[in-house]
Design a protein around this motif. Structure first.
Motif, PDB file in Angstrom:
ATOM      1  N   ASP A   1      -8.643   4.247  -0.721  1.00  0.00           N
ATOM      2  CA  ASP A   1      -8.339   5.480   0.011  1.00  0.00           C
ATOM      3  C   ASP A   1      -8.544   5.137   1.484  1.00  0.00           C
ATOM      4  O   ASP A   1      -9.650   4.732   1.880  1.00  0.00           O
ATOM      5  CB  ASP A   1      -9.279   6.612  -0.437  1.00  0.00           C
ATOM      6  N   VAL A   2      -7.496   5.292   2.289  1.00  0.00           N
ATOM      7  CA  VAL A   2      -7.581   4.808   3.674  1.00  0.00           C
ATOM      8  C   VAL A   2      -8.544   5.614   4.553  1.00  0.00           C
ATOM      9  O   VAL A   2      -8.859   5.186   5.657  1.00  0.00           O
ATOM     10  CB  VAL A   2      -6.183   4.747   4.351  1.00  0.00           C
ATOM     11  N   THR A   3      -9.020   6.760   4.056  1.00  0.00           N
ATOM     12  CA  THR A   3      -9.982   7.534   4.844  1.00  0.00           C
ATOM     13  C   THR A   3     -11.425   7.069   4.600  1.00  0.00           C
ATOM     14  O   THR A   3     -12.346   7.555   5.252  1.00  0.00           O
ATOM     15  CB  THR A   3      -9.911   9.042   4.500  1.00  0.00           C
TER      16      THR A   3
ATOM     17  N   HIS B   1       9.568   6.282  -7.662  1.00  0.00           N
ATOM     18  CA  HIS B   1      10.425   6.794  -6.584  1.00  0.00           C
ATOM     19  C   HIS B   1       9.875   6.441  -5.197  1.00  0.00           C
ATOM     20  O   HIS B   1      10.545   6.666  -4.194  1.00  0.00           O
ATOM     21  CB  HIS B   1      10.570   8.314  -6.683  1.00  0.00           C
ATOM     22  N   SER B   2       8.653   5.950  -5.153  1.00  0.00           N
ATOM     23  CA  SER B   2       8.016   5.661  -3.855  1.00  0.00           C
ATOM     24  C   SER B   2       8.795   4.606  -3.078  1.00  0.00           C
ATOM     25  O   SER B   2       9.268   3.617  -3.656  1.00  0.00           O
ATOM     26  CB  SER B   2       6.591   5.122  -4.068  1.00  0.00           C
ATOM     27  N   ILE B   3       8.866   4.808  -1.763  1.00  0.00           N
ATOM     28  CA  ILE B   3       9.518   3.816  -0.910  1.00  0.00           C
ATOM     29  C   ILE B   3       8.789   2.470  -1.035  1.00  0.00           C
ATOM     30  O   ILE B   3       9.421   1.409  -1.077  1.00  0.00           O
ATOM     31  CB  ILE B   3       9.548   4.315   0.549  1.00  0.00           C
ATOM     32  N   ALA B   4       7.464   2.527  -1.141  1.00  0.00           N
ATOM     33  CA  ALA B   4       6.685   1.285  -1.288  1.00  0.00           C
ATOM     34  C   ALA B   4       7.131   0.513  -2.522  1.00  0.00           C
ATOM     35  O   ALA B   4       7.151  -0.720  -2.522  1.00  0.00           O
ATOM     36  CB  ALA B   4       5.194   1.606  -1.384  1.00  0.00           C
TER      37      ALA B   4
ATOM     38  N   ALA C   1       2.671  12.770  14.224  1.00  0.00           N
ATOM     39  CA  ALA C   1       1.979  11.624  13.602  1.00  0.00           C
ATOM     40  C   ALA C   1       2.891  10.395  13.598  1.00  0.00           C
ATOM     41  O   ALA C   1       2.433   9.277  13.872  1.00  0.00           O
ATOM     42  CB  ALA C   1       1.562  11.977  12.173  1.00  0.00           C
ATOM     43  N   LYS C   2       4.175  10.607  13.330  1.00  0.00           N
ATOM     44  CA  LYS C   2       5.105   9.465  13.314  1.00  0.00           C
ATOM     45  C   LYS C   2       5.348   8.935  14.726  1.00  0.00           C
ATOM     46  O   LYS C   2       5.535   7.731  14.914  1.00  0.00           O
ATOM     47  CB  LYS C   2       6.435   9.855  12.655  1.00  0.00           C
ATOM     48  N   ALA C   3       5.339   9.816  15.719  1.00  0.00           N
ATOM     49  CA  ALA C   3       5.479   9.340  17.110  1.00  0.00           C
ATOM     50  C   ALA C   3       4.289   8.447  17.463  1.00  0.00           C
ATOM     51  O   ALA C   3       4.448   7.380  18.077  1.00  0.00           O
ATOM     52  CB  ALA C   3       5.571  10.531  18.060  1.00  0.00           C
TER      53      ALA C   3
ATOM     54  N   TYR D   1      -3.955   1.300  -4.546  1.00  0.00           N
ATOM     55  CA  TYR D   1      -3.595   2.635  -5.039  1.00  0.00           C
ATOM     56  C   TYR D   1      -4.675   3.603  -4.578  1.00  0.00           C
ATOM     57  O   TYR D   1      -5.825   3.234  -4.369  1.00  0.00           O
ATOM     58  CB  TYR D   1      -3.443   2.630  -6.575  1.00  0.00           C
ATOM     59  N   GLN D   2      -4.262   4.878  -4.440  1.00  0.00           N
ATOM     60  CA  GLN D   2      -5.144   5.850  -3.783  1.00  0.00           C
ATOM     61  C   GLN D   2      -6.318   6.299  -4.646  1.00  0.00           C
ATOM     62  O   GLN D   2      -7.387   6.593  -4.146  1.00  0.00           O
ATOM     63  CB  GLN D   2      -4.330   7.072  -3.336  1.00  0.00           C
ATOM     64  N   GLY D   3      -6.143   6.379  -5.951  1.00  0.00           N
ATOM     65  CA  GLY D   3      -7.248   6.853  -6.800  1.00  0.00           C
ATOM     66  C   GLY D   3      -6.918   6.587  -8.244  1.00  0.00           C
ATOM     67  O   GLY D   3      -5.787   6.248  -8.581  1.00  0.00           O
TER      68      GLY D   3
ATOM     69  N   PRO E   1      16.037  10.978   4.937  1.00  0.00           N
ATOM     70  CA  PRO E   1      15.283  11.648   3.875  1.00  0.00           C
ATOM     71  C   PRO E   1      15.513  11.014   2.507  1.00  0.00           C
ATOM     72  O   PRO E   1      16.639  10.662   2.171  1.00  0.00           O
ATOM     73  CB  PRO E   1      15.824  13.078   3.897  1.00  0.00           C
ATOM     74  N   MET E   2      14.431  10.869   1.756  1.00  0.00           N
ATOM     75  CA  MET E   2      14.519  10.255   0.428  1.00  0.00           C
ATOM     76  C   MET E   2      13.774  11.115  -0.579  1.00  0.00           C
ATOM     77  O   MET E   2      12.798  11.777  -0.240  1.00  0.00           O
ATOM     78  CB  MET E   2      13.932   8.845   0.472  1.00  0.00           C
ATOM     79  N   LYS E   3      14.230  11.058  -1.835  1.00  0.00           N
ATOM     80  CA  LYS E   3      13.646  11.918  -2.870  1.00  0.00           C
ATOM     81  C   LYS E   3      12.398  11.277  -3.468  1.00  0.00           C
ATOM     82  O   LYS E   3      12.437  10.630  -4.506  1.00  0.00           O
ATOM     83  CB  LYS E   3      14.689  12.203  -3.945  1.00  0.00           C
ATOM     84  N   THR E   4      11.292  11.449  -2.755  1.00  0.00           N
ATOM     85  CA  THR E   4       9.998  10.934  -3.221  1.00  0.00           C
ATOM     86  C   THR E   4       9.033  12.104  -3.311  1.00  0.00           C
ATOM     87  O   THR E   4       9.368  13.222  -2.895  1.00  0.00           O
ATOM     88  CB  THR E   4       9.438   9.922  -2.208  1.00  0.00           C
ATOM     89  N   LEU E   5       7.801  11.832  -3.790  1.00  0.00           N
ATOM     90  CA  LEU E   5       6.785  12.893  -3.840  1.00  0.00           C
ATOM     91  C   LEU E   5       6.549  13.479  -2.452  1.00  0.00           C
ATOM     92  O   LEU E   5       6.579  14.698  -2.268  1.00  0.00           O
ATOM     93  CB  LEU E   5       5.461  12.301  -4.314  1.00  0.00           C
TER      94      LEU E   5
ATOM     95  N   MET F   1       0.854  -1.194   0.000  1.00  0.00           N
ATOM     96  CA  MET F   1       0.000   0.000   0.000  1.00  0.00           C
ATOM     97  C   MET F   1       0.889   1.243   0.000  1.00  0.00           C
ATOM     98  O   MET F   1       1.745   1.380   0.874  1.00  0.00           O
ATOM     99  CB  MET F   1      -0.888   0.019   1.255  1.00  0.00           C
ATOM    100  N   GLY F   2       0.710   2.110  -1.002  1.00  0.00           N
ATOM    101  CA  GLY F   2       1.448   3.380  -0.963  1.00  0.00           C
ATOM    102  C   GLY F   2       2.371   3.625  -2.136  1.00  0.00           C
ATOM    103  O   GLY F   2       3.202   4.535  -2.065  1.00  0.00           O
ATOM    104  N   VAL F   3       2.227   2.851  -3.224  1.00  0.00           N
ATOM    105  CA  VAL F   3       3.024   3.181  -4.414  1.00  0.00           C
ATOM    106  C   VAL F   3       2.325   4.342  -5.135  1.00  0.00           C
ATOM    107  O   VAL F   3       1.136   4.274  -5.443  1.00  0.00           O
ATOM    108  CB  VAL F   3       3.160   1.986  -5.381  1.00  0.00           C
TER     109      VAL F   3
END
Ligand code: NAD
Length: 262
Positions: A64-66, A18-21, A161-163, A39-41, A190-194, A12-14
């Protein structure tokens, strides 16, 4: 035989290559895993489909996870194709870009709720839905960043949010461990993603970590992918509730590298 042969993984999350997923998906496919993707949409489908097909996957599910109905439908679709699930990769986060400038103290109520829902609650929701499909045990993986524990310029609400997400990793590990389900997070530098590019000063942060990490290097998709394979394969059989850094060692530094101070 790869170390993930026979394992079924929901990624989940591509968003793009460049995505980490995607780095994780590719490493898992190379290790022999069978993959499905959410995928989100519809907008993202045209990017995700060719990537999925390049690793032999045709199981692409909108989520969409929401949206609870969409999440119900996504896991029903998954269960109708696979009678067992071994791993979920959750590489999803969101916050309002406008609140990644200025002061954290000005965080709005609405962005707090939305960011925490997408970046933390969604992992809990996914864990609850995935666990019953993990009939032979399994692994849940999420992605975090050390801005959870230390103030990082412009990271603002995402740090909180990450905590929360890292704490959720520990609580989920305790709940699901008796069912043989391991829950871990990878914390890359840090990584070069969107998502990474949306953070103000991203290029400077990238350079700073590269110059000051003990290994003088930033994380790569291959390094994060390899770590995910380790965690999801039998090699990681006794690791749960862990936050594993893949950041060239940057998180151990209390100050910039001494060369930079002279
Ligand atoms: P990315 O933009 O490629 O991926 C973010 C993904 O989140 C996208 O695929 C997007 O569609 C998804 N997403 C956002 N809102 C969603 C929603 N409502 N429903 C479903 N999906 C949704 O960026 P990335 O850097 O690969 O981010 C993946 C994870 O890695 C995030 O949790 C991020 O915080 C984390 N991370 C990133 C970095 C970095 O520097 N890029 C460092 C450490 C951790």
């Amino acid at each position: 035989m790869g170390s993930m042969s026979g394992k079924r993984v929901l990624v989940m999350g591509v968003a793009n290559a460049h995505s980490i997923a995607w780095g994780i998906a590719k490493a898992m496919a190379d290790a022999g895993a069978e993959l499905a993707f959410t995928y989100q949409g519809e907008q993202l489908l045209k990017r995700v489909r060719p990537l999925a097909e390049s690793v032999g996957s045709t199981l692409l599910i909108p989520a969409d996870v929401t949206d609870s109905d969409a999440m119900d439908a996504a896991f029903e679709t998954l269960a109708s194709h696979w009678d067992r699930l071994d791993c979920v990769v959750h590489a999803i986060a969101f916050t309002d870009k406008d609140e990644m400038v200025g002061r954290f103290v000005d965080t709005s109520r609405s962005n707090f709720s939305n960011s925490l829902e997408i970046s933390c609650y969604s992992f809990i929701d996914v864990a609850r839905r995935a666990a019953p499909l993990m009939t032979e045990g399994g692994t849940l993986l999420t992605l975090t960043f050390q801005g959870s524990a230390r103030v990082t310029p412009h990271y603002n609400l995402m740090g909180v949010a990450k905590a929360a997400l890292e704490s959720a990793v520990r609580y989920l590990a305790a709940d699901l461990g008796p069912d043989g389900i391991r829950v871990n997070a990878i914390s890359p530098g840090p990584m070069k993603t969107l998502a990474g590019a949306a953070i103000r000063g991203a290029r400077r942060t990238f350079r700073h970590t590269e110059e000051n990490a003990p290994l003088r290097a930033n994380a790569t998709l291959d390094a994060v992918g390899g770590t995910a394979v380790y965690l999801a394969s039998d090699a990681g059989a006794c690791t749960s509730g862990e936050i594993l850094h893949v950041d060239g060692g940057y998180h151990v530094m209390g100050m910039p590298h001494v060369d930079n101070l002279t």
